[in-house]
Design a protein around this motif. Structure first.
Motif, mmCIF file in Angstrom:
data_model
loop_
_atom_site.group_PDB
_atom_site.id
_atom_site.type_symbol
_atom_site.label_atom_id
_atom_site.label_comp_id
_atom_site.label_asym_id
_atom_site.label_seq_id
_atom_site.Cartn_x
_atom_site.Cartn_y
_atom_site.Cartn_z
ATOM 1 N N GLN B 11 0.837 -1.200 0.000
ATOM 2 C CA GLN B 11 0.000 0.000 0.000
ATOM 3 C C GLN B 11 0.871 1.248 0.000
ATOM 4 O O GLN B 11 1.973 1.236 0.529
ATOM 5 C CB GLN B 11 -0.806 0.018 1.286
ATOM 6 N N SER B 12 0.337 2.317 -0.575
ATOM 7 C CA SER B 12 1.147 3.521 -0.648
ATOM 8 C C SER B 12 0.278 4.757 -0.480
ATOM 9 O O SER B 12 -0.839 4.814 -0.985
ATOM 10 C CB SER B 12 1.868 3.558 -1.993
ATOM 11 N N ARG B 13 0.820 5.727 0.264
ATOM 12 C CA ARG B 13 0.095 6.993 0.438
ATOM 13 C C ARG B 13 0.319 7.951 -0.711
ATOM 14 O O ARG B 13 -0.430 8.901 -0.879
ATOM 15 C CB ARG B 13 0.600 7.713 1.690
ATOM 16 N N PHE B 14 1.395 7.750 -1.463
ATOM 17 C CA PHE B 14 1.775 8.754 -2.465
ATOM 18 C C PHE B 14 0.690 9.043 -3.496
ATOM 19 O O PHE B 14 0.425 10.212 -3.782
ATOM 20 C CB PHE B 14 3.065 8.346 -3.164
ATOM 21 N N PRO B 15 0.057 8.017 -4.068
ATOM 22 C CA PRO B 15 -0.898 8.344 -5.145
ATOM 23 C C PRO B 15 -2.000 9.281 -4.706
ATOM 24 O O PRO B 15 -2.282 10.265 -5.396
ATOM 25 C CB PRO B 15 -1.457 6.973 -5.532
ATOM 26 N N ILE B 16 -2.618 9.006 -3.548
ATOM 27 C CA ILE B 16 -3.749 9.868 -3.188
ATOM 28 C C ILE B 16 -3.259 11.250 -2.776
ATOM 29 O O ILE B 16 -3.933 12.258 -3.034
ATOM 30 C CB ILE B 16 -4.637 9.213 -2.107
ATOM 31 N N PHE B 17 -2.040 11.331 -2.204
ATOM 32 C CA PHE B 17 -1.471 12.654 -1.938
ATOM 33 C C PHE B 17 -1.292 13.414 -3.246
ATOM 34 O O PHE B 17 -1.557 14.603 -3.343
ATOM 35 C CB PHE B 17 -0.114 12.531 -1.231
ATOM 36 N N MET B 18 -0.831 12.685 -4.255
ATOM 37 C CA MET B 18 -0.591 13.349 -5.531
ATOM 38 C C MET B 18 -1.905 13.782 -6.159
ATOM 39 O O MET B 18 -2.003 14.886 -6.704
ATOM 40 C CB MET B 18 0.140 12.407 -6.476
ATOM 41 N N ALA B 19 -2.933 12.935 -6.066
ATOM 42 C CA ALA B 19 -4.236 13.320 -6.611
ATOM 43 C C ALA B 19 -4.740 14.578 -5.902
ATOM 44 O O ALA B 19 -5.257 15.500 -6.539
ATOM 45 C CB ALA B 19 -5.231 12.174 -6.457
ATOM 46 N N PHE B 20 -4.562 14.613 -4.571
ATOM 47 C CA PHE B 20 -5.025 15.782 -3.833
ATOM 48 C C PHE B 20 -4.201 17.020 -4.211
ATOM 49 O O PHE B 20 -4.749 18.124 -4.340
ATOM 50 C CB PHE B 20 -4.948 15.514 -2.328
ATOM 51 N N SER B 21 -2.882 16.834 -4.415
ATOM 52 C CA SER B 21 -2.060 17.966 -4.848
ATOM 53 C C SER B 21 -2.544 18.511 -6.181
ATOM 54 O O SER B 21 -2.629 19.718 -6.385
ATOM 55 C CB SER B 21 -0.602 17.556 -4.996
ATOM 56 N N LEU B 22 -2.869 17.585 -7.098
ATOM 57 C CA LEU B 22 -3.373 18.024 -8.403
ATOM 58 C C LEU B 22 -4.673 18.799 -8.238
ATOM 59 O O LEU B 22 -4.921 19.790 -8.933
ATOM 60 C CB LEU B 22 -3.596 16.829 -9.315
ATOM 61 N N PHE B 23 -5.506 18.325 -7.316
ATOM 62 C CA PHE B 23 -6.767 19.013 -7.046
ATOM 63 C C PHE B 23 -6.495 20.446 -6.591
ATOM 64 O O PHE B 23 -7.061 21.402 -7.142
ATOM 65 C CB PHE B 23 -7.531 18.224 -5.981
ATOM 66 N N LEU B 24 -5.585 20.602 -5.610
ATOM 67 C CA LEU B 24 -5.238 21.944 -5.147
ATOM 68 C C LEU B 24 -4.682 22.777 -6.295
ATOM 69 O O LEU B 24 -5.044 23.937 -6.498
ATOM 70 C CB LEU B 24 -4.188 21.876 -4.042
ATOM 71 N N LEU B 25 -3.808 22.143 -7.062
ATOM 72 C CA LEU B 25 -3.149 22.841 -8.161
ATOM 73 C C LEU B 25 -4.160 23.384 -9.158
ATOM 74 O O LEU B 25 -4.135 24.566 -9.512
ATOM 75 C CB LEU B 25 -2.193 21.871 -8.850
ATOM 76 N N VAL B 26 -5.088 22.553 -9.608
ATOM 77 C CA VAL B 26 -6.005 23.034 -10.652
ATOM 78 C C VAL B 26 -7.074 23.955 -10.076
ATOM 79 O O VAL B 26 -7.500 24.900 -10.732
ATOM 80 C CB VAL B 26 -6.639 21.882 -11.466
ATOM 81 N N MET B 27 -7.485 23.724 -8.807
ATOM 82 C CA MET B 27 -8.422 24.676 -8.205
ATOM 83 C C MET B 27 -7.736 26.041 -8.084
ATOM 84 O O MET B 27 -8.322 27.074 -8.404
ATOM 85 C CB MET B 27 -8.861 24.204 -6.810
ATOM 86 N N GLY B 28 -6.485 26.016 -7.614
ATOM 87 C CA GLY B 28 -5.739 27.263 -7.478
ATOM 88 C C GLY B 28 -5.535 27.934 -8.816
ATOM 89 O O GLY B 28 -5.746 29.142 -8.959
ATOM 90 N N ALA B 29 -5.157 27.140 -9.834
ATOM 91 C CA ALA B 29 -4.917 27.721 -11.156
ATOM 92 C C ALA B 29 -6.195 28.335 -11.704
ATOM 93 O O ALA B 29 -6.192 29.470 -12.201
ATOM 94 C CB ALA B 29 -4.383 26.653 -12.103
ATOM 95 N N SER B 30 -7.317 27.619 -11.592
ATOM 96 C CA SER B 30 -8.573 28.145 -12.145
ATOM 97 C C SER B 30 -8.965 29.432 -11.439
ATOM 98 O O SER B 30 -9.305 30.422 -12.090
ATOM 99 C CB SER B 30 -9.708 27.135 -11.987
ATOM 100 N N SER B 31 -8.926 29.447 -10.105
ATOM 101 C CA SER B 31 -9.354 30.668 -9.414
ATOM 102 C C SER B 31 -8.393 31.807 -9.695
ATOM 103 O O SER B 31 -8.825 32.942 -9.851
ATOM 104 C CB SER B 31 -9.467 30.472 -7.903
#
Lengths: 527, 304
Positions: B11-31
């Motif tokens: 099991q690994s924490r990295f993928p979901i951390f990365m998905a969440f980072s992408l979420f922050l990234l695109v929400m931030g970029a859009s706003s």
């Protein structure tokens, strides 16, 4: 070296981790497949609720329930959610569950990236759905988001839409790379290319299409972003660009996308028909070559979506003939399915019912597609309800019936329990009647000239619209029965044997039901 | 495909951390993009947070992969999966560029001539009624609306003729980038023959050339904005020019960062063996790909 790493070898014998972290951190293809399938079911119900709003508004002429602006947002989100949230993740979920088992692999080739591909999706759709609550409302320009509706005249939420499409695309590309690498690199010894189950073949070709066209979609939305916010003029003739350019790029993605949503269905239906006919599939290699031909042709037919936009005559003729050519390999497939059933010992369990309905109703959708491919005729049909009827026939009783068939067919392997056959058949008949009552009348009102994407219509279309809405409510609410059946099966029921179906072939039927958490820790022997 | 047992990571924490980072990234970029006109907007902080968490996640994820590799956990099969995975990733990048090249070819061969009244579609009302003065040339530095909505440029970036060739930045950029492809190849040969010093030096030269390329590109953009009046806002020539070269420049930066990381791994951590160095090899493939795209750019954006 850290303890985490030393644990790896023992880990093969372990079952799933406990609690929520099993799902958040998982690298197991079965867990991820389950996540994909439940996610797509949730999206199917949300997108379906939007369809119910649309059909309720169209129940009678005149404006009843929603504002026209909101209606536009509903048709846009319904399309986007069903395609990118419903059908595509469902097929990826099936690929996750089935491809490793079918080729004798322990898991997907890149298990951590597999988890990433899934977990991007809930975030992407959170962004897309949150646009409903933004100033100016959700995207309202249709799922094809043609410029300038999606650029000059778009609501501010279009920026969020663009970025959510970007990360959905990243998810699809990573998922597709994973499938291709798994199939190319992880087959058990003895599983040669031309010995692969057809579902695996169909996904290999689908994944190739995904990797080829999702980046093109990303390019299209990037140019939109630049046009909206940074002053470029890709889709604006005043600066030397062309709104038609958007349509070309979009449909260069969009047409292969259509086959992305149907090729895995071909694979599924081939397995089910073979099993319940208790015969070997007729024409295996021609099935493979037909899928390959369809995939290659899908790159040279895109402009048949644009016949009325004012293309040069030579282009119209080329795209007309290229499109018609696709009927040949598709005809090969339909012929092979029928030939497989010919003189077979048929039984009609729920998966088989869905599969046969697929063959018949998908063929109807294919034939109306041929009608639309004829340029002069398309001038008449373009943007009418005839088009709506056509693509819903290939997507609902096509793609979605195949997904339902797959769920009934493999759920004993996934859960270890048999589903309730009586309820399954009831679900099938309600869906079958509902789909046809919904979409068949739309052929008539389309040919009579009713345009798509309007919340209101002339009085002469009233009767068939009412029939269509009644069918839609029947189909929509029957899916709650499907949810009930799936939950009931997962909770309990008659235990399934490993073989499950007496005519079933393939490696997945050689392991226990439910399939062990790690299927093959060493490669199985295949003759 | 040898018979041994398979390797499946824990099991690994990295993928979901990365998905969440992408979420922050695109929400931030859009706003951020939606609030570009608002000086009081704080949306950019979400974007920065997204970037930061993305880089952190990537760092720890790659560190984990490298550790597993050095611990000998990777089977030959998994190594082969990385090779296939990288190849298909590069193919997806090719298709990303194809969208922009497709746009360029379409406007050059169809849209611009039609707007000026050529061909079977040239009888269109746009050419006769709307913009009769517009003429089809390439590079087209005028716009059909003659500067009403879009600003006109004075000069394009196209080939200036042999007399001015030496002062023409794209020529130098081409030389720099093509040489860097050669140096990275010889660095690879050095590594394969076990010559660590040769590898480090030549890889260092490659990274240096990448920096020069990005610098020259920046100078070119400055030139375009400050002296030529050529901007994103100057019609379809500016649009395609900045889109293609900008997207390529972004890829050069990515590739350069990858190579710089490989250099750091080799110099500071002593990673890579003569027979075992796919991390570097993947980065070098990416570099060659970026180089080939530049050759296409040089031909179709600058020369022809």
């Amino acid at each position: 070296m850290s303890a985490v790493i030393e644990n790896h070898h023992e880990d093969h014998d372990h079952g799933p981790a406990k609690g929520i972290t099993r799902w958040l951190y998982t690298t197991n293809h079965k867990d991820i497949g389950t996540l994909y399938l439940w996610f797509s079911f949730a999206m199917f119900l949300i997108g379906g609720a939007m369809a119910m709003i649309i059909r309720a508004e169209l129940f009678q002429p005149g404006m009843q329930i929603v504002e026209p602006e909101f209606y536009n947002q509903m048709i846009t989100l319904h399309g986007l959610i069903m395609i990118f949230g419903g059908v595509m993740p469902a097929f990826v979920g099936l690929a996750n569950w089935l491809v490793p088992m079918m080729i004798g692999a322990p898991d997907m080739a890149l298990p951590r990236m597999n988890n990433l591909s899934f977990w991007i999706l809930p975030f992407a759709f959170l962004i897309l759905l949150s646009s409903l609550f933004m100033e100016g409302g959700a995207p309202n320009f249709g799922w094809t988001f043609y410029a300038p509706l999606s650029t000059t005249y778009a609501p501010p939420s279009v920026t969020f839409f663009i970025f959510s499409v970007h990360i959905m695309g990243a998810s699809s590309i990573m998922g597709a790379i994973n499938v291709v690498v798994t199939i190319m690199n992880m087959r058990a010894p003895g599983v040669g290319l031309m010995k692969m189950p057809l579902f695996v073949w169909s996904w290999l070709i689908t994944a190739y299409l995904l990797i080829a066209v999702m980046p093109v979609l990303a390019g299209a939305v990037t140019m939109m972003l630049m046009d909206i916010h940074f002053g470029t003029s890709f889709f604006n003739a005043a600066g030397g660009g062309d709104p038609v350019l958007f349509q070309h790029i979009f449909w260069f993605f969009g047409h292969p996308e259509v086959y992305i949503m149907i090729l895995p269905a071909f694979g599924i239906v081939s397995h089910i028909i073979e099993t319940f006919s208790r015969k070997q599939l007729f024409g295996y290699s021609s099935m493979v070559w037909a899928m390959l031909s369809i995939a290659i042709l899908s790159f040279v037919v895109w402009a048949h979506h644009m016949f009325t936009v004012g293309l040069p005559l030579a282009a119209e003729i080329f795209f007309m003939w290229a499109t018609m050519l696709i009927a040949v390999p598709t005809g090969v497939k339909v012929f092979n399915w029928v030939a497989t059933m010919f003189r077979g010992s048929l039984t009609f369990e729920t998966p088989m019912l869905f599969a046969i309905a697929f063959v018949v109703l998908f063929t109807i959708g294919g034939l109306s597609g041929l009608m639309l491919a004829i340029v002069p005729a398309d001038f008449q049909y373009h943007d009418t309800y005839f088009v709506v009827a056509h693509f819903h026939y290939v997507l609902v009783p096509g793609a979605i019936f195949s997904i339902m068939a797959a769920v009934y067919y493999w759920i004993p392997k996934w859960s270890g329990n048999m589903y309730d056959e009586r309820l399954g058949k009831l679900h099938f008949w309600l869906s079958f009647v509902g789909v046809n009552v919904t979409f068949f009348p739309q052929h008539f009102i389309g040919l009579a000239g009713m345009p798509r994407r309007y919340p209101d219509y002339s009085l002469q279309f009233a009767d068939w619209n009412m029939v269509s809405s009644v069918g839609a409510f029947l189909f929509g609410f029957s899916q709650l029965l499907f949810l009930f059946i799936v939950l009931k099966t997962v909770m309990g029921g008659k235990k399934a044997t490993s073989q499950v179906w007496d005519g079933a072939r393939g490696l997945e039927w050689t392991v226990a039901s439910p399939a062990p958490y790690h299927t093959f820790s060493t490669p199985p022997k295949v003759d | 495909m040898s018979g041994g047992s398979y390797y499946v990571p824990d099991q690994s924490r990295f993928p979901i951390f990365m998905a969440f980072s992408l979420f922050l990234l695109v929400m931030g970029a859009s706003s951020t993009i939606n609030n570009l006109d608002d000086p009081n907007s704080n949306s950019a902080y979400i974007l920065y947070l997204g970037f930061a968490s993305l880089f952190l996640t990537l760092f720890f994820w790659f560190r984990q992969v490298i550790k597993e590799h050095l611990a000998g956990l990777d089977s030959n099969q998994l190594k082969q999966s990385y090779v296939y995975g990288m190849a298909w990733f590069i193919f997806s990048e090719v298709m990303f560029f194809a969208a922009f090249f497709g746009a360029l070819f379409y406007v050059r061969t169809l849209a611009v001539p039609w707007l000026a009244g050529e061909g079977s579609k040239g009888a269109a009302i746009t050419a006769i009624e709307l913009w009769p003065a517009f003429e089809s040339t390439w590079p087209v530095i005028t716009t059909p609306d003659n500067g009403v909505e879009y600003e006109l440029a004075e000069k394009s970036m196209a080939w200036p003729g042999w007399d001015h060739a030496l002062k023409w930045l794209p020529m130098w950029n081409t030389i720099v980038l093509l040489s860097s492809s050669v140096t990275v190849h010889f660095a690879h040969l050095g590594l394969k023959s076990g010559n660590r010093k040769k590898f480090n030096v030549l890889l260092g030269v490659t990274v240096f050339l990448a920096l020069i390329f990005v610098g020259l590109q920046a100078a070119e953009y400055y030139e375009a904005y400050a002296h030529y009046g050529l901007t994103l806002n100057s019609g379809i020539y500016g649009s395609t020019f900045f889109m293609l070269t900008g997207f390529h420049g972004f890829h050069v930066m990515m590739g350069g960062i990858m190579l710089a990381i490989m250099l750091a791994r080799s110099v500071f951590a002593g990673h890579f063996e003569d027979h075992d160095h796919f991390g570097f090899e993947a980065a070098s493939w990416y570099w060659h790909f970026v180089d080939v795209v530049w050759v296409m750019l040089f031909l179709f954006v600058y020369i022809l």
